[in-house]
Design a protein around this motif. Structure first.
Motif, short mmCIF file in Angstrom:
data_model
loop_
_atom_site.label_atom_id
_atom_site.label_comp_id
_atom_site.label_asym_id
_atom_site.label_seq_id
_atom_site.Cartn_x
_atom_site.Cartn_y
_atom_site.Cartn_z
N ARG A 1 20.27 0.73 -34.96
CA ARG A 1 21.45 1.07 -34.19
C ARG A 1 21.57 2.58 -34.06
NH1 ARG A 1 27.41 0.53 -36.41
NH2 ARG A 1 26.58 2.31 -37.37
N LEU A 2 21.38 3.28 -35.15
CA LEU A 2 21.51 4.74 -35.09
C LEU A 2 20.45 5.36 -34.19
CD1 LEU A 2 22.38 5.53 -38.82
CD2 LEU A 2 23.90 5.55 -36.84
N ALA A 3 19.24 4.84 -34.27
CA ALA A 3 18.16 5.38 -33.42
C ALA A 3 18.48 5.17 -31.94
CB ALA A 3 16.83 4.75 -33.79
N LEU A 4 18.96 3.98 -31.61
CA LEU A 4 19.31 3.69 -30.22
C LEU A 4 20.50 4.53 -29.77
CD1 LEU A 4 18.52 2.01 -27.79
CD2 LEU A 4 19.95 0.16 -28.69
N ASP A 5 21.51 4.65 -30.62
CA ASP A 5 22.66 5.49 -30.30
C ASP A 5 22.23 6.93 -30.05
OD1 ASP A 5 24.47 3.40 -30.51
OD2 ASP A 5 25.22 3.99 -32.49
N ARG A 6 21.33 7.45 -30.88
CA ARG A 6 20.87 8.83 -30.73
C ARG A 6 20.16 9.03 -29.40
NH1 ARG A 6 16.45 11.20 -30.35
NH2 ARG A 6 15.21 9.48 -31.13
N ILE A 7 19.27 8.11 -29.06
CA ILE A 7 18.53 8.23 -27.80
C ILE A 7 19.49 8.18 -26.61
CG2 ILE A 7 16.85 7.11 -26.28
CD1 ILE A 7 15.41 6.10 -28.82
N LEU A 8 20.44 7.26 -26.64
CA LEU A 8 21.37 7.11 -25.52
C LEU A 8 22.33 8.29 -25.41
CD1 LEU A 8 22.09 3.29 -25.75
CD2 LEU A 8 20.71 4.49 -24.03
N ALA A 9 22.80 8.81 -26.55
CA ALA A 9 23.68 9.98 -26.49
C ALA A 9 22.91 11.20 -25.98
CB ALA A 9 24.27 10.26 -27.88
N GLU A 10 21.67 11.33 -26.41
CA GLU A 10 20.83 12.42 -25.89
C GLU A 10 20.63 12.26 -24.39
OE1 GLU A 10 16.26 12.97 -26.48
OE2 GLU A 10 17.27 13.92 -28.20
N HIS A 11 20.46 11.03 -23.94
CA HIS A 11 20.32 10.75 -22.51
C HIS A 11 21.54 11.29 -21.75
CE1 HIS A 11 20.17 8.57 -18.72
NE2 HIS A 11 21.35 8.05 -19.01
N ALA A 12 22.74 10.99 -22.26
CA ALA A 12 23.95 11.43 -21.58
C ALA A 12 24.00 12.96 -21.49
CB ALA A 12 25.19 10.90 -22.30
N PHE A 13 23.71 13.61 -22.60
CA PHE A 13 23.73 15.07 -22.63
C PHE A 13 22.72 15.65 -21.64
CE2 PHE A 13 21.72 18.91 -24.31
CZ PHE A 13 22.80 19.76 -24.36
N THR B 1 13.56 9.50 -21.79
CA THR B 1 13.34 8.20 -21.15
C THR B 1 12.10 7.53 -21.71
OG1 THR B 1 14.48 8.88 -19.13
CG2 THR B 1 12.91 7.05 -18.93
N VAL B 2 11.03 8.28 -21.90
CA VAL B 2 9.80 7.74 -22.48
C VAL B 2 10.09 7.18 -23.88
CG1 VAL B 2 7.53 8.38 -23.39
CG2 VAL B 2 8.23 9.14 -21.11
N GLU B 3 10.89 7.89 -24.66
CA GLU B 3 11.24 7.43 -26.00
C GLU B 3 12.06 6.13 -25.93
OE1 GLU B 3 13.32 9.12 -30.09
OE2 GLU B 3 13.30 10.39 -28.31
N LEU B 4 12.99 6.07 -25.01
CA LEU B 4 13.82 4.86 -24.86
C LEU B 4 12.97 3.68 -24.39
CD1 LEU B 4 16.54 3.46 -24.95
CD2 LEU B 4 17.01 4.38 -22.66
N VAL B 5 12.11 3.91 -23.43
CA VAL B 5 11.24 2.84 -22.92
C VAL B 5 10.31 2.35 -24.03
CG1 VAL B 5 9.38 2.30 -21.28
CG2 VAL B 5 11.43 3.52 -20.51
N ALA B 6 9.82 3.26 -24.87
CA ALA B 6 8.97 2.86 -26.00
C ALA B 6 9.75 1.98 -26.99
CB ALA B 6 8.41 4.09 -26.71
N ALA B 7 11.02 2.31 -27.19
CA ALA B 7 11.84 1.48 -28.08
C ALA B 7 12.01 0.07 -27.49
CB ALA B 7 13.21 2.13 -28.30
N ILE B 8 12.22 0.00 -26.20
CA ILE B 8 12.34 -1.31 -25.54
C ILE B 8 11.02 -2.07 -25.65
CG2 ILE B 8 12.71 -2.47 -23.31
CD1 ILE B 8 15.27 -1.20 -24.63
N GLU B 9 9.92 -1.37 -25.43
CA GLU B 9 8.60 -2.02 -25.51
C GLU B 9 8.33 -2.55 -26.91
OE1 GLU B 9 3.87 -1.17 -24.67
OE2 GLU B 9 5.35 0.33 -24.06
N SER B 10 8.78 -1.83 -27.94
CA SER B 10 8.54 -2.28 -29.31
C SER B 10 9.21 -3.61 -29.62
CB SER B 10 8.98 -1.21 -30.31
OG SER B 10 10.39 -1.15 -30.41
N VAL B 11 10.25 -3.93 -28.87
CA VAL B 11 10.97 -5.18 -29.09
C VAL B 11 10.57 -6.26 -28.07
CG1 VAL B 11 13.26 -6.26 -29.16
CG2 VAL B 11 12.94 -3.96 -30.10
N TYR B 12 10.48 -5.86 -26.79
CA TYR B 12 10.33 -6.85 -25.72
C TYR B 12 8.96 -6.85 -25.03
CZ TYR B 12 15.29 -7.59 -26.25
OH TYR B 12 16.52 -7.90 -26.76
N GLY B 13 8.10 -5.90 -25.35
CA GLY B 13 6.77 -5.86 -24.76
C GLY B 13 6.69 -4.97 -23.53
N PRO B 14 5.46 -4.76 -23.05
CA PRO B 14 5.24 -3.79 -21.97
C PRO B 14 5.84 -4.18 -20.62
CG PRO B 14 3.18 -4.86 -22.60
CD PRO B 14 4.21 -5.30 -23.57
#
Length: 176
Positions: A1-13, A40-53
């Motif tokens: 949760r914290l990792a995802l929150d950090r990536i998304l908050a950084e996205h907003a900034f 964005t690359v970091e966020l997409v990698a997080a999505i890929e780690s859970v849901y695949g390419p």
């Protein structure tokens, strides 16, 4: 949760910076856009780690689209080009629907209507941030604070849905 929150908050900034610097372009915009793309690359990698390419690719396309639409919207406001602003707004409305459907399909515990509400609020806040270009600073600055804080709401909802969907992949975690 914290990792995802950090990536998304950084996205907003970073997105706020890209929207503001994108009006004039140049090296400041390029640097900000590069930093946002790394995020964005970091966020997409997080999505890929859970849901695949395949899911990560679909997510990445839509995510990058909303960035482009918001930059277009800010530029249109700066140029006082109402037809271009209206087009970007329609594209953002479509993004809210499409992206919300993608998330609700991937994470069945998230009701699509709730996802639409969260994503729509994010877009509305960022459209208000674009008010910098019309010199509505009294509306833009509070919107920056709101969109930053709002990303934690989105991140928490997504993280809880993902953990609930894959509890065996996230041992020792508790849903917030």
């Amino acid at each position: 949760r914290l990792a995802l929150d950090r990536i998304l908050a950084e996205h907003a900034f970073l997105l706020v910076d890209v929207m503001r610097s994108g009006v004039d372009g140049g090296p400041v915009y390029e640097a900000a856009a590069d930093a946002l793309d790394e995020n964005t690359v970091e966020l997409v990698a997080a999505i890929e780690s859970v849901y695949g390419p395949d899911a990560a690719d679909a997510f990445g396309v839509q995510w990058r689209n909303h960035i482009a639409f918001l930059v277009d919207y800010a530029r249109a406001l700066s140029d006082a080009d109402q037809p271009a602003a209206d087009l970007a707004d329609r594209q953002l409305d479509r993004y809210v629907t499409d992206f919300s459907r993608l998330l609700a399909t991937a994470i069945p515990s998230l009701p699509e209507a709730a996802v639409i509400g969260l994503i729509n609020e994010h877009i509305q806040q960022l459209e208000q941030v674009a008010a910098f270009e019309s010199e509505d600073f009294g509306g833009a600055y509070p919107a920056i604070r709101e969109t930053y804080a709002h990303m934690f709401m989105i991140g928490d909802a997504l993280a809880n849905g993902i953990v609930g969907q894959f509890p065996d992949r996230f041992p020792g975690t508790e849903r917030a």
